[in-house]
Design a protein around this motif. Structure first.
Motif, PDB file in Angstrom:
ATOM      1  N   PRO A 248     -13.796  26.342  10.104  1.00 31.83           N
ATOM      2  CA  PRO A 248     -14.887  26.354  10.886  1.00 31.83           C
ATOM      3  C   PRO A 248     -15.317  24.658  10.703  1.00 31.83           C
ATOM      4  CG  PRO A 248     -15.212  28.157   9.442  1.00 31.83           C
ATOM      5  CD  PRO A 248     -13.897  27.407   9.015  1.00 31.83           C
ATOM      6  N   THR A 249     -15.506  24.252  11.931  1.00 34.38           N
ATOM      7  CA  THR A 249     -16.001  23.079  12.270  1.00 34.38           C
ATOM      8  C   THR A 249     -17.344  22.564  11.670  1.00 34.38           C
ATOM      9  OG1 THR A 249     -16.359  21.278  13.803  1.00 34.38           O
ATOM     10  CG2 THR A 249     -16.842  23.226  14.502  1.00 34.38           C
ATOM     11  N   GLN A 250     -17.475  21.686  11.218  1.00 29.14           N
ATOM     12  CA  GLN A 250     -18.747  20.955  10.549  1.00 29.14           C
ATOM     13  C   GLN A 250     -19.701  20.539  11.691  1.00 29.14           C
ATOM     14  OE1 GLN A 250     -17.565  18.338   7.642  1.00 29.14           O
ATOM     15  NE2 GLN A 250     -17.735  20.116   5.921  1.00 29.14           N
ATOM     16  N   PHE A 251     -19.015  20.360  12.826  1.00 29.99           N
ATOM     17  CA  PHE A 251     -19.795  19.686  13.917  1.00 29.99           C
ATOM     18  C   PHE A 251     -19.887  20.652  14.865  1.00 29.99           C
ATOM     19  CE2 PHE A 251     -17.766  16.014  11.571  1.00 29.99           C
ATOM     20  CZ  PHE A 251     -18.804  14.969  11.672  1.00 29.99           C
ATOM     21  N   SER A 252     -20.903  21.851  14.419  1.00 31.40           N
ATOM     22  CA  SER A 252     -20.923  23.217  15.510  1.00 31.40           C
ATOM     23  C   SER A 252     -21.815  22.720  16.552  1.00 31.40           C
ATOM     24  CB  SER A 252     -21.235  23.951  14.561  1.00 31.40           C
ATOM     25  OG  SER A 252     -22.400  23.821  14.034  1.00 31.40           O
ATOM     26  N   SER A 253     -22.595  21.723  16.471  1.00 33.70           N
ATOM     27  CA  SER A 253     -23.543  21.413  17.690  1.00 33.70           C
ATOM     28  C   SER A 253     -23.871  20.023  17.632  1.00 33.70           C
ATOM     29  CB  SER A 253     -24.795  22.291  17.304  1.00 33.70           C
ATOM     30  OG  SER A 253     -25.502  21.788  16.053  1.00 33.70           O
ATOM     31  N   ILE A 254     -24.596  19.592  18.584  1.00 33.15           N
ATOM     32  CA  ILE A 254     -24.780  18.152  18.814  1.00 33.15           C
ATOM     33  C   ILE A 254     -26.000  17.823  17.750  1.00 33.15           C
ATOM     34  CG2 ILE A 254     -26.002  16.435  20.231  1.00 33.15           C
ATOM     35  CD1 ILE A 254     -24.577  17.721  22.631  1.00 33.15           C
ATOM     36  N   PRO A 255     -26.999  18.444  17.454  1.00 28.45           N
ATOM     37  CA  PRO A 255     -27.979  18.233  16.439  1.00 28.45           C
ATOM     38  C   PRO A 255     -27.160  18.048  14.825  1.00 28.45           C
ATOM     39  CG  PRO A 255     -28.859  19.951  17.555  1.00 28.45           C
ATOM     40  CD  PRO A 255     -27.443  19.631  18.128  1.00 28.45           C
ATOM     41  N   ALA A 256     -26.263  18.874  14.769  1.00 22.02           N
ATOM     42  CA  ALA A 256     -25.220  18.775  13.534  1.00 22.02           C
ATOM     43  C   ALA A 256     -24.352  17.187  13.335  1.00 22.02           C
ATOM     44  CB  ALA A 256     -24.489  19.836  13.388  1.00 22.02           C
ATOM     45  N   ALA A 257     -24.071  16.781  14.864  1.00 19.21           N
ATOM     46  CA  ALA A 257     -23.449  15.952  14.822  1.00 19.21           C
ATOM     47  C   ALA A 257     -24.392  14.504  14.711  1.00 19.21           C
ATOM     48  CB  ALA A 257     -22.696  15.541  16.115  1.00 19.21           C
ATOM     49  N   ALA A 258     -25.599  14.773  15.085  1.00 16.87           N
ATOM     50  CA  ALA A 258     -26.786  13.840  15.005  1.00 16.87           C
ATOM     51  C   ALA A 258     -27.051  13.525  13.570  1.00 16.87           C
ATOM     52  CB  ALA A 258     -27.972  14.174  15.817  1.00 16.87           C
ATOM     53  N   TRP A 259     -27.098  14.388  12.784  1.00 13.37           N
ATOM     54  CA  TRP A 259     -27.339  14.357  11.468  1.00 13.37           C
ATOM     55  C   TRP A 259     -26.114  13.449  10.577  1.00 13.37           C
ATOM     56  CZ3 TRP A 259     -30.716  14.510   7.655  1.00 13.37           C
ATOM     57  CH2 TRP A 259     -30.496  14.540   6.450  1.00 13.37           C
ATOM     58  N   PHE A 260     -24.926  13.726  11.057  1.00 13.06           N
ATOM     59  CA  PHE A 260     -24.121  12.755  10.420  1.00 13.06           C
ATOM     60  C   PHE A 260     -24.322  11.245  10.915  1.00 13.06           C
ATOM     61  CE2 PHE A 260     -19.844  10.441  11.236  1.00 13.06           C
ATOM     62  CZ  PHE A 260     -19.501  10.526  10.221  1.00 13.06           C
ATOM     63  N   VAL A 261     -24.588  11.268  12.124  1.00 16.22           N
ATOM     64  CA  VAL A 261     -24.861   9.583  12.921  1.00 16.22           C
ATOM     65  C   VAL A 261     -25.836   9.135  12.049  1.00 16.22           C
ATOM     66  CG1 VAL A 261     -25.293   8.349  14.640  1.00 16.22           C
ATOM     67  CG2 VAL A 261     -23.667  10.150  14.844  1.00 16.22           C
ATOM     68  N   LEU A 262     -27.146  10.014  11.767  1.00 14.30           N
ATOM     69  CA  LEU A 262     -28.295   9.445  11.318  1.00 14.30           C
ATOM     70  C   LEU A 262     -28.051   9.087   9.780  1.00 14.30           C
ATOM     71  CD1 LEU A 262     -31.290   8.812  11.542  1.00 14.30           C
ATOM     72  CD2 LEU A 262     -31.777  11.321  10.836  1.00 14.30           C
ATOM     73  N   VAL A 263     -27.287   9.919   9.241  1.00 12.21           N
ATOM     74  CA  VAL A 263     -27.052   9.678   7.810  1.00 12.21           C
ATOM     75  C   VAL A 263     -25.991   8.412   7.733  1.00 12.21           C
ATOM     76  CG1 VAL A 263     -25.895  10.315   5.646  1.00 12.21           C
ATOM     77  CG2 VAL A 263     -27.347  11.913   6.860  1.00 12.21           C
ATOM     78  N   THR A 264     -25.376   8.278   8.639  1.00 12.96           N
ATOM     79  CA  THR A 264     -24.111   7.020   8.414  1.00 12.96           C
ATOM     80  C   THR A 264     -24.921   5.810   8.646  1.00 12.96           C
ATOM     81  OG1 THR A 264     -22.541   8.495   9.298  1.00 12.96           O
ATOM     82  CG2 THR A 264     -22.187   6.204   9.425  1.00 12.96           C
ATOM     83  N   ILE A 265     -25.716   5.690   9.693  1.00 21.69           N
ATOM     84  CA  ILE A 265     -26.531   4.376  10.368  1.00 21.69           C
ATOM     85  C   ILE A 265     -27.309   4.266   9.142  1.00 21.69           C
ATOM     86  CG2 ILE A 265     -25.925   4.750  12.550  1.00 21.69           C
ATOM     87  CD1 ILE A 265     -28.724   5.738  13.195  1.00 21.69           C
ATOM     88  N   THR A 266     -27.963   4.855   8.557  1.00 16.30           N
ATOM     89  CA  THR A 266     -29.076   4.550   7.484  1.00 16.30           C
ATOM     90  C   THR A 266     -28.215   4.224   6.085  1.00 16.30           C
ATOM     91  OG1 THR A 266     -29.206   6.996   6.970  1.00 16.30           O
ATOM     92  CG2 THR A 266     -30.838   5.778   8.333  1.00 16.30           C
ATOM     93  N   THR A 267     -27.002   4.224   6.360  1.00 18.30           N
ATOM     94  CA  THR A 267     -26.082   3.819   4.936  1.00 18.30           C
ATOM     95  C   THR A 267     -26.332   4.721   3.675  1.00 18.30           C
ATOM     96  OG1 THR A 267     -27.502   2.203   3.956  1.00 18.30           O
ATOM     97  CG2 THR A 267     -26.111   1.626   5.695  1.00 18.30           C
ATOM     98  N   VAL A 268     -26.801   5.773   4.093  1.00 15.79           N
ATOM     99  CA  VAL A 268     -27.075   7.149   2.971  1.00 15.79           C
ATOM    100  C   VAL A 268     -25.811   7.637   2.623  1.00 15.79           C
ATOM    101  CG1 VAL A 268     -28.253   9.046   2.313  1.00 15.79           C
ATOM    102  CG2 VAL A 268     -29.403   7.135   3.757  1.00 15.79           C
ATOM    103  N   GLY A 269     -25.155   8.400   3.502  1.00 16.78           N
ATOM    104  CA  GLY A 269     -23.605   8.834   3.447  1.00 16.78           C
ATOM    105  C   GLY A 269     -23.740  10.076   2.300  1.00 16.78           C
ATOM    106  N   TYR A 270     -24.378  11.169   2.691  1.00 22.38           N
ATOM    107  CA  TYR A 270     -24.209  12.198   1.694  1.00 22.38           C
ATOM    108  C   TYR A 270     -22.893  12.672   1.452  1.00 22.38           C
ATOM    109  CZ  TYR A 270     -29.324  12.436   1.869  1.00 22.38           C
ATOM    110  OH  TYR A 270     -30.595  12.164   1.910  1.00 22.38           O
TER     111      TYR A 270
END
Length: 358
Positions: A248-270
């Motif tokens: 099952p894809t982890q990018f099931s919706s645009i908000p889920a993808a937005a969480w990945f983008v937000l974590v990446t551009i803030t250099t947190v990277g969970y």
């Protein structure tokens, strides 16, 4: 033959200032009003207006640590009790310390709350010169924090129940930790730093808004691209989208993808969400670059404004201290007649060899 164009004939009035910065005009105001009026200087007029004299002495003892040795000792004692209360609040949450009897924690809290209650009552009396001054202090930040620091204990006594297990009272108990900020109200350096930070952010609001708009655009565009690149194909059996690995894809919706983008551009990277396809990883590369810009640009803007405001505020504080010294020792006073403010107390090299009397 074409005539050369003289440099003096070139138009300079309509040139663009987009990439240039003019120095500030001397006539322009160098600094804004104080964020914390009266925080860096003490108003002796308010103290003199308090009657009777014993209440004035009590106010100076509690609110003016530098007024006397006893006031400084009391300030250090209250600071020690505040730090002790914060330490007890932290230690009682450690599981390994739960072996200590409840009566020991309750006794320590009872002693601290009793001392803080006496202090709160004394401050109410010290500020009760007028009803307006009393109400102003009780509704101030430190007055509310002092009240919230002791309120859970008395509620617990009235309810005959341990309020630490109730979430709504746990929030009130958390306010006890905010008392640790109160001793720093008399530290001019800390207050000046807070004021400079506030003014720096306020003066950089346009640049910060532009950066925020830049982040929102990146968040919207790349979260949409990642959603369509990583959502995979629809599985009618699982009734969900599956990725290239059949999971099952982890990018099931645009908000889920937005969480990945937000974590990446803030250099947190969970790391709980990662792109699996080649296209998704390719889209992630510019997001990493934008993350570096997101950290660099605000730091540069705020750092520049902070240095400018800090220099201006410290210069004005030096002028205030000089003015306060002039008011303390007038020009016609004996101290000023022998030691003027603009004259060094010790003779310099040029005047060291001269006799004090002709």
């Amino acid at each position: 033959m074409a005539q050369p164009i003289e440099l003096t004939r070139m138009r300079t009035a309509d040139r663009s200032h987009f990439l240039t910065e003019d120095p500030p005009s001397p006539a322009s105001p160098v600094i804004e009003d104080d964020v914390f009026p009266g925080a860096l200087t003490s108003d002796d007029a308010d103290l003199a207006s308090i009657h009777p004299p014993w209440k004035r002495r009590l106010h100076a003892l509690l609110e003016r640590p530098k007024s006397s040795g006893g006031a400084m000792f009391l300030h250090m004692l209250v600071t020690f009790l505040i730090l002790t209360s914060a330490l007890v609040t932290v230690l009682e949450t450690i599981p390994t310390l739960h072996e200590i009897s409840v009566g020991a924690w309750f006794g320590a809290e009872t002693m601290l709350v009793a001392l803080f209650t006496i202090e709160y009552g004394a401050r109410c009396v010290a500020w009760s010169g007028t009803w307006i001054s009393l109400l102003k202090w009780m509704t101030s930040f430190y007055g509310i924090i002092d009240l919230l620091a002791v309120m859970p204990y008395y509620i617990e006594i009235l309810m005959h129940q341990d309020t630490s297990v109730l979430f709504r009272f746990s929030i009130l108990r958390m306010f006890r930790l905010l008392r640790v900020f109160r001793p720093f109200r008399y530290n001019h350096t800390i207050l000046l730093t807070i004021e400079v930070m506030y003014i720096s952010v306020r003066r950089s609001q346009h640049a910060l808004l532009a950066i925020s708009f830049f982040v929102i655009m990146i968040l919207t565009v790349f979260s949409t691209l990642l959603y369509f690149a990583e959502r995979g194909s629809w599985d009618p059996v699982l009734e969900t989208f599956v990725n290239v690995d059949g999971d099952p894809t982890q990018f099931s919706s645009i908000p889920a993808a937005a969480w990945f983008v937000l974590v990446t551009i803030t250099t947190v990277g969970y790391g709980e969400i990662t792109p699996r396809s080649f296209l998704g990883r390719l889209i992630t590369l510019p997001i990493l670059v934008f993350g570096l810009l997101l950290i660099t640009l605000p730091s540069f803007v705020l750092g520049r404004e902070f240095s400018i405001v800090w220099e201006q505020m410290t210069a004005r504080q030096i002028e205030r201290d000089a003015a306060a010294t002039s008011d303390t020792y007038p020009a016609d006073s004996p101290i000023q007649s022998h030691f003027p403010l603009n004259t060094p107390l010790l003779p310099g090299p040029a005047s060291a060899s001269q006799s004090p009397h002709p």
